[in-house]
Design a protein around this motif. Structure first.
Motif, PDB file in Angstrom:
ATOM      1  N   ILE A 174       7.491   3.279   4.748  1.00  0.00           N
ATOM      2  CA  ILE A 174       8.768   3.821   4.268  1.00  0.00           C
ATOM      3  C   ILE A 174       8.786   5.341   4.420  1.00  0.00           C
ATOM      4  N   ALA A 175       7.667   5.990   4.093  1.00  0.00           N
ATOM      5  CA  ALA A 175       7.592   7.449   4.232  1.00  0.00           C
ATOM      6  C   ALA A 175       7.762   7.862   5.694  1.00  0.00           C
ATOM      7  N   LYS A 176       7.130   7.149   6.606  1.00  0.00           N
ATOM      8  CA  LYS A 176       7.252   7.481   8.032  1.00  0.00           C
ATOM      9  C   LYS A 176       8.694   7.340   8.505  1.00  0.00           C
ATOM     10  N   ILE A 177       9.366   6.298   8.046  1.00  0.00           N
ATOM     11  CA  ILE A 177      10.776   6.094   8.421  1.00  0.00           C
ATOM     12  C   ILE A 177      11.628   7.245   7.880  1.00  0.00           C
ATOM     13  N   ALA A 178      11.475   7.557   6.606  1.00  0.00           N
ATOM     14  CA  ALA A 178      12.270   8.645   6.013  1.00  0.00           C
ATOM     15  C   ALA A 178      11.990   9.968   6.717  1.00  0.00           C
ATOM     16  N   HIS A 179      10.730  10.242   7.004  1.00  0.00           N
ATOM     17  CA  HIS A 179      10.364  11.520   7.630  1.00  0.00           C
ATOM     18  C   HIS A 179      10.901  11.630   9.055  1.00  0.00           C
ATOM     19  N   SER A 180      11.063  10.493   9.727  1.00  0.00           N
ATOM     20  CA  SER A 180      11.607  10.542  11.096  1.00  0.00           C
ATOM     21  C   SER A 180      13.050  11.026  11.098  1.00  0.00           C
ATOM     22  N   PHE A 181      13.698  10.984   9.930  1.00  0.00           N
ATOM     23  CA  PHE A 181      15.058  11.511   9.785  1.00  0.00           C
ATOM     24  C   PHE A 181      15.056  12.817   8.973  1.00  0.00           C
ATOM     25  N   ASN A 182      13.864  13.384   8.747  1.00  0.00           N
ATOM     26  CA  ASN A 182      13.695  14.605   7.940  1.00  0.00           C
ATOM     27  C   ASN A 182      14.221  14.436   6.515  1.00  0.00           C
ATOM     28  N   ILE A 183      14.013  13.246   5.975  1.00  0.00           N
ATOM     29  CA  ILE A 183      14.430  12.937   4.609  1.00  0.00           C
ATOM     30  C   ILE A 183      13.178  12.743   3.758  1.00  0.00           C
ATOM     31  N   PRO A 184      13.077  13.434   2.622  1.00  0.00           N
ATOM     32  CA  PRO A 184      11.898  13.261   1.759  1.00  0.00           C
ATOM     33  C   PRO A 184      11.934  11.944   0.997  1.00  0.00           C
ATOM     34  N   LEU A 185      10.746  11.440   0.678  1.00  0.00           N
ATOM     35  CA  LEU A 185      10.599  10.235  -0.125  1.00  0.00           C
ATOM     36  C   LEU A 185      10.084  10.599  -1.508  1.00  0.00           C
ATOM     37  N   ILE A 186      10.829  10.205  -2.532  1.00  0.00           N
ATOM     38  CA  ILE A 186      10.423  10.393  -3.923  1.00  0.00           C
ATOM     39  C   ILE A 186       9.994   9.031  -4.466  1.00  0.00           C
ATOM     40  N   VAL A 187       8.816   8.975  -5.044  1.00  0.00           N
ATOM     41  CA  VAL A 187       8.325   7.717  -5.605  1.00  0.00           C
ATOM     42  C   VAL A 187       8.139   7.859  -7.110  1.00  0.00           C
ATOM     43  N   ASP A 188       8.862   7.019  -7.839  1.00  0.00           N
ATOM     44  CA  ASP A 188       8.630   6.875  -9.274  1.00  0.00           C
ATOM     45  C   ASP A 188       7.401   5.976  -9.420  1.00  0.00           C
ATOM     46  N   ASN A 189       6.274   6.632  -9.646  1.00  0.00           N
ATOM     47  CA  ASN A 189       4.973   5.967  -9.751  1.00  0.00           C
ATOM     48  C   ASN A 189       4.505   5.946 -11.201  1.00  0.00           C
ATOM     49  N   ALA A 190       5.483   5.902 -12.111  1.00  0.00           N
ATOM     50  CA  ALA A 190       5.159   6.003 -13.540  1.00  0.00           C
ATOM     51  C   ALA A 190       4.107   4.991 -13.960  1.00  0.00           C
ATOM     52  N   HIS A 191       4.148   3.809 -13.345  1.00  0.00           N
ATOM     53  CA  HIS A 191       3.218   2.747 -13.748  1.00  0.00           C
ATOM     54  C   HIS A 191       2.008   2.633 -12.826  1.00  0.00           C
ATOM     55  N   GLY A 192       1.783   3.613 -11.946  1.00  0.00           N
ATOM     56  CA  GLY A 192       0.728   3.425 -10.952  1.00  0.00           C
ATOM     57  C   GLY A 192      -0.270   4.546 -10.815  1.00  0.00           C
ATOM     58  N   VAL A 193      -0.428   5.385 -11.820  1.00  0.00           N
ATOM     59  CA  VAL A 193      -1.329   6.532 -11.680  1.00  0.00           C
ATOM     60  C   VAL A 193      -2.776   6.093 -11.455  1.00  0.00           C
ATOM     61  N   HIS A 194      -3.125   4.892 -11.859  1.00  0.00           N
ATOM     62  CA  HIS A 194      -4.489   4.382 -11.710  1.00  0.00           C
ATOM     63  C   HIS A 194      -4.794   3.903 -10.296  1.00  0.00           C
ATOM     64  N   GLN A 195      -3.785   3.785  -9.427  1.00  0.00           N
ATOM     65  CA  GLN A 195      -3.972   3.178  -8.112  1.00  0.00           C
ATOM     66  C   GLN A 195      -5.098   3.827  -7.307  1.00  0.00           C
ATOM     67  N   ARG A 196      -5.178   5.147  -7.331  1.00  0.00           N
ATOM     68  CA  ARG A 196      -6.185   5.855  -6.532  1.00  0.00           C
ATOM     69  C   ARG A 196      -7.602   5.469  -6.933  1.00  0.00           C
ATOM     70  N   PHE A 197      -7.787   5.015  -8.141  1.00  0.00           N
ATOM     71  CA  PHE A 197      -9.134   4.798  -8.662  1.00  0.00           C
ATOM     72  C   PHE A 197      -9.533   3.327  -8.678  1.00  0.00           C
ATOM     73  N   CYS A 198      -8.623   2.461  -8.245  1.00  0.00           N
ATOM     74  CA  CYS A 198      -8.878   1.016  -8.260  1.00  0.00           C
ATOM     75  C   CYS A 198      -8.916   0.505  -6.820  1.00  0.00           C
ATOM     76  N   ASP A 199     -10.055   0.000  -6.377  1.00  0.00           N
ATOM     77  CA  ASP A 199     -10.116  -0.511  -5.010  1.00  0.00           C
ATOM     78  C   ASP A 199      -9.408  -1.856  -4.869  1.00  0.00           C
ATOM     79  N   PHE A 200      -8.893  -2.393  -5.971  1.00  0.00           N
ATOM     80  CA  PHE A 200      -8.135  -3.643  -5.923  1.00  0.00           C
ATOM     81  C   PHE A 200      -6.634  -3.384  -5.987  1.00  0.00           C
ATOM     82  N   CYS A 201      -6.218  -2.132  -5.871  1.00  0.00           N
ATOM     83  CA  CYS A 201      -4.807  -1.770  -6.028  1.00  0.00           C
ATOM     84  C   CYS A 201      -4.407  -0.834  -4.892  1.00  0.00           C
ATOM     85  N   SER A 202      -3.717  -1.356  -3.882  1.00  0.00           N
ATOM     86  CA  SER A 202      -3.356  -0.562  -2.708  1.00  0.00           C
ATOM     87  C   SER A 202      -2.015   0.129  -2.909  1.00  0.00           C
TER      88      SER A 202
END
Length: 461
Positions: A174-202
C-alpha cells in the motif's frame, strides 16, 4: 487523604481483587514484573533541568532518540494525549482546508474528527467483511490503487492496521502504491506498537514504508494509559509541520509521570527479548490448549487457520472469540467470563468478544482463559444459526460535508434522515454513521440489533 468512596479508593480496592485484565493497558497491573515506583512524588512541571516537550533539547530529546533507535524512525514524538492527538496532528500536517483524503471506512472516530477540522472531502476504501467471523478484513492494495486513481489529488491515505480485532493490512505494498503518486500513507497503529518485537506478528508499518505511524504505547506495552508515540519517515511529510500541528493538539502542560512511563517502556524494550519469547510461548500454549473447542472458535488459534479468513496477516496478540452459530452472543460470553471466571475482556460485539493480551500477561492468566473457554464450550449449544453474523451496512452519503452536517441543528435532522452526529459502538469507536450520511431503515435495523444484543451505542457530535 484517601476518602473511602473516592475514585482512588475504588481503584485501590479493585486492584486487590482476583479479576484478571484481558484488556488494555498493556502493563496488565503486573507490579511483580514492573515495580510500584509511581507517581505523586515525581509529578512536576517544566522546571529547570527537565526540558520542554514542545521544544525538546535535553532529557526529553534523549527519550525521543531512544524511540528513533528502537523503532528505526527518522523522527519520533512522545504523545501524552493518547494516539488521538497524534492522529489529529498527522491529518492537520498534511492537509489544508477543503483538501481531499482517502481513508479506510473502518477508521477510528479520531480520524473523522481530523477530517472535520479541515472540512476534508473523504474518499473511502472499504474492508470486506470476513464471511467466517464477521470481522472487517484487510484493506487491499487494489482498493487503495482504485481510490487513488479516482481521486489523484488526495493529500494522504489513512488506514488502520492492525484493527481492534487484530486484522493487519499489507502496509508495504500500500505504501509503494501511495508513494508512486507522491501521496503519504498514515497508519493508525494504535493497537500494534508491539509488532516490531514479536516475530509472530508481521506488517509493522514503520519498517513497511508508512510515512506517519501513530501507536499507543499503553495498549499493548508496559506504559501508563494515555501514552503513545508518532514516527515520521521519508520526504513526503514535513516533520516541522507535524511539530507545529502537535503543538495545537497536545497539551502544553504534559505529565512528567506519563513521560517517565514512556521512558521506562523504552528501557524495557531495549532488553525485552526474553519477555517476548515467554509471551510467544504463552500464546502457543494457549493455542494448543483450546484445540478441543467444539462450538466456540478463536480466530487464527487452535484449529482455526488464518487461511480461512480474508486477512493479509493477523496480530496474534488479539484473542477474538467467535460465538457465531451458538446460543450465546459475544456480550453474553464477556459477561460470563467476568462474573463466573473473574476475567475482564476488552470488548464484545454480537458475534464475538476480544481479549487483548500483552507481553506482561502471565501463564496463569492464559491458563485461566483457556480453562474458562473449554468449560463454557461444553455448556453452549450449536445449531449454526442461533447467533448470526450481522452484515455491516454501507451508509449512503447525503452530499453534505462533515462540517455542513455537523452544523445542522437537531430540529433540522430527522433520526431517519441525514445524521448530524457520529453513531458508534464503544469500544471500538469506529463510526457506524458519520455526519452527512443517511440513516435509512437498513442502518436503523443494524443499530437496533446491536442494542438488542447488549452492545452500548453512543451518538454524539
Amino acid at each position: 487523604m484517601n476518602r473511602p468512596n473516592s475514585l482512588f479508593a475504588k481503584l485501590r480496592d479493585y486492584s486487590k481483587t482476583e479479576n484478571y485484565p484481558f484488556h488494555m493497558p498493556g502493563h496488565k497491573r503486573n507490579t511483580e514484573m514492573l515495580g510500584v515506583s509511581l507517581p505523586f512524588n515525581i509529578d512536576i512541571t517544566e522546571i529547570d533541568g527537565f526540558d520542554n516537550l514542545h521544544n525538546a533539547s535535553g532529557i526529553l530529546r534523549t527519550v525521543a532518540e531512544k524511540a528513533e533507535k528502537i523503532f528505526h524512525s527518522e523522527h519520533s514524538y512522545m504523545l501524552i494525549n493518547g494516539s488521538t492527538c497524534g492522529i489529529l496532528a498527522a491529518i492537520h500536517a498534511v492537509t489544508k482546508y477543503n483538501d481531499s483524503i482517502i481513508l479506510a471506512r473502518n477508521c477510528h472516530k479520531a480520524v473523522y474528527n481530523g477530517c472535520l477540522l479541515n472540512n476534508l472531502k473523504m474518499n473511502f476504501v472499504y474492508p470486506e467483511q470476513d464471511i467466517n467471523s464477521g470481522v472487517s478484513g484487510s484493506i487491499t492494495p487494489d482498493s487503495v490503487l482504485s481510490a487513488i486513481k479516482a481521486c489523484p489529488n488526495a493529500k494522504a491515505v489513512v488506514i488502520t492496521s492492525p484493527t481492534y480485532e487484530g486484522v493487519i493490512s499489507d502496509i508495504s505494498t500500500i505504501a509503494k502504491i501511495a508513494h508512486s503518486f507522491n501521496i503519504p500513507l498514515i497508519v493508525d497503529n494504535a493497537h500494534g506498537v508491539h509488532q516490531r518485537f514479536c516475530d509472530f506478528c508481521s506488517g509493522e508499518p514503520t519498517s513497511g514504508g508508512a510515512d506517519i505511524v501513530i501507536s499507543s504505547l499503553h495498549k499493548t506495552l508496559p506504559s501508563l494509559t494515555q501514552t503513545a508515540i508518532t514516527h515520521i519517515n521519508g520526504s513526503l511529510v514535513s516533520h516541522k509541520k507535524f511539530e507545529n500541528a502537535l503543538a495545537i493538539f497536545e497539551t502544553s502542560s504534559p505529565s512528567y509521570v506519563l513521560m517517565s512511563s514512556i521512558d521506562n517502556c523504552f528501557d524495557f524494550l531495549m532488553n525485552s527479548d526474553e519477555y517476548f519469547a515467554i509471551y510467544k510461548n504463552n500464546l502457543l500454549r494457549f493455542s494448543e490448549n483450546i484445540k478441543s473447542l467444539k462450538h466456540l472458535k478463536v480466530l487464527c488459534y487452535g484449529n482455526d487457520n488464518i487461511f480461512d479468513h480474508n486477512f493479509y496477516a493477523f496480530d496474534y496478540g488479539k484473542i477474538v472469540i467467535c460465538t457465531v452459530g451458538t446460543n450465546i452472543n459475544g456480550v453474553e460470553l464477556m459477561n460470563i467470563l467476568r462474573e463466573k471466571y473473574r476475567l475482564e475482556l476488552e470488548m464484545s460485539y454480537p458475534f464475538y468478544a476480544v481479549a487483548m493480551t500483552s507481553v506482561c500477561d502471565t501463564e496463569e492468566g492464559f491458563n485461566r482463559l483457556s480453562t474458562a473457554l473449554l468449560e463454557i464450550d461444553e455448556s453452549v449449544n450449536f445449531d449454526g444459526k442461533s447467533v448470526p453474523i450481522l452484515k455491516m451496512p454501507k451508509p449512503k452519503s447525503s452530499g453534505l460535508s462533515l462540517v455542513e452536517a455537523a452544523e445542522l441543528g437537531d430540529s433540522e435532522c430527522d433520526c431517519r434522515d441525514i445524521s448530524n452526529r457520529y453513531i458508534y459502538a464503544y469500544p471500538p469507536g469506529v463510526p457506524i454513521v458519520i455526519p452527512g450520511e443517511i440513516i435509512d431503515d437498513e442502518i436503523m435495523i443494524y443499530i437496533d440489533k446491536l442494542r438488542e444484543s447488549g452492545v452500548f451505542i453512543i451518538h454524539n457530535s
